[in-house]
Design a protein around this motif. Structure first.
Motif, short mmCIF file in Angstrom:
data_model
loop_
_atom_site.label_atom_id
_atom_site.label_comp_id
_atom_site.label_asym_id
_atom_site.label_seq_id
_atom_site.Cartn_x
_atom_site.Cartn_y
_atom_site.Cartn_z
N THR A 1 0.83 -1.20 0.00
CA THR A 1 0.00 0.00 0.00
C THR A 1 0.87 1.25 0.00
N HIS B 1 2.46 1.75 -3.40
CA HIS B 1 1.54 1.76 -4.55
C HIS B 1 1.86 0.59 -5.49
N PRO C 1 -1.45 6.47 -7.83
CA PRO C 1 -2.56 6.48 -6.87
C PRO C 1 -3.86 6.95 -7.52
N HIS D 1 -5.13 0.50 -1.58
CA HIS D 1 -5.24 1.92 -1.22
C HIS D 1 -5.00 2.15 0.26
#
Length: 315
Positions: free
Chosen positions: A150, A153, A216, A175
């Motif tokens: 996370t 990414h 993102p 996320h």
């Protein structure tokens, strides 16, 4: 010790032990002159380490709290102790520090030498914790991998068992991890379904970081916690309740729901629950007087609860 970077690291390691260090003792420890110690202290200050100096017979140097926390230098035993403690905190879902524990554990594991990773793994494998409350147990290794992916990414692949028992393979862009009670949820963008999804971590297995990174994406909610809460509210509408509590709003736990102050001694609570019985018990244990405005079924549930408690007490 003639290597300046190595000497600075050793000096910083000594200063992180909470005590007053006379300059002469530091010089003896590092086998340099007191003048060199004074120069090295100035170098540390230039790097942002707040080193305080005191004068006198018992004076010396001490690392004090500054505007930001400087990097810590840990010996082997300290690193293992912190890693094991973070694993315990992540596994037990201590309120308020669950996700922070996982993030910190991910950072620490990333830089641990192989020999220390082995020690941490051996300690974890040999230790059994007494579960506190219900909920599934989550492997900290999986949480650490999810947190690392996370933060970076990095796309993930994993096997997932849905609520109906069906098994699937997923490719996602993670996320955020969300801790809710003793359950963990991964909020991620599902590449195969081209949509946002919520995955229960205890139903997830065989996670693999692919090494492929993705830009993102913007989550269609204020934050991940709000996204999970909204999905659950739509899936399980439950019971909406409005109650006046005769206690200051700032003295009540925020997890109760939306607390709106009426005056200095009372507030209005708007909350939601899947079970009226559970909501009645929660209200009864707050330790303050209250009035129920809606739903009327909650008042009936409270009367039934009061009757059972009175009979149990021999009244």
């Amino acid at each position: 010790m003639t290597d300046t970077p190595a000497r600075l690291l050793n000096l910083l390691s000594l200063l992180q032990i909470p005590r007053e260090w006379p300059g002469s003792e530091l010089a003896d420890r590092l086998e340099v002159s007191p003048r060199t110690i004074r120069r090295d202290i100035e170098r540390l200050r230039d790097l942002g380490y707040p080193v305080e100096a005191t004068r006198g017979a018992i004076g010396g140097y001490r690392l004090v709290a500054g505007a930001a926390m400087p990097p810590l230098l840990l010996d082997d035993e300290e690193a293992v102790a912190i890693a094991v403690g973070l694993r315990a905190a992540a596994g037990n879902a201590v309120e308020g520090i669950e996700e922070a524990s996982v993030r910190a554990l991910a950072k620490l594991v990333q830089v641990l030498p192989a020999r220390l990773r082995h020690r941490v793994g051996s300690l974890s494998a040999a230790t059994v914790q007494l579960p506190m409350g219900g909920g599934p147990r989550i492997d900290p290794e999986i949480l650490t991998l999810l947190a690392t992916a996370t933060a970076g990414h990095e796309r993930l692949r994993f096997a997932y068992r849905a609520a109906d028992g069906s098994d699937t393979r997923r490719l996602v862009e993670p996320h955020r991890l969300v801790a809710a009670g003793r359950r963990w949820y991964l909020v991620a963008y599902d590449n195969d379904r081209d949509d946002w999804r919520i995955f229960r971590v205890d139903r997830l297995s065989e996670p693999v970081a692919t090494g492929s990174r993705a830009a993102p994406r913007e989550l269609p909610a204020e934050d991940a916690a709000a996204f999970v809460a909204a999905k659950f509210a739509n899936r399980f509408p439950g019971h909406q309740a409005v109650v006046t509590l005769h206690a200051p709003a700032d003295r009540l736990p925020p997890y109760l729901g939306e607390l709106e102050p009426i005056d200095d001694a009372s507030c209005r609570l708007r909350t939601r629950a899947d079970s009226l019985e559970w909501l009645a018990v929660r209200l009864a244990t707050l330790g303050c007087e209250f009035e129920v405005h809606e739903p009327p079924q909650l008042a009936d549930t409270l009367r039934a609860l009061a009757g059972r408690l009175t009979r149990a007490a021999g009244g």
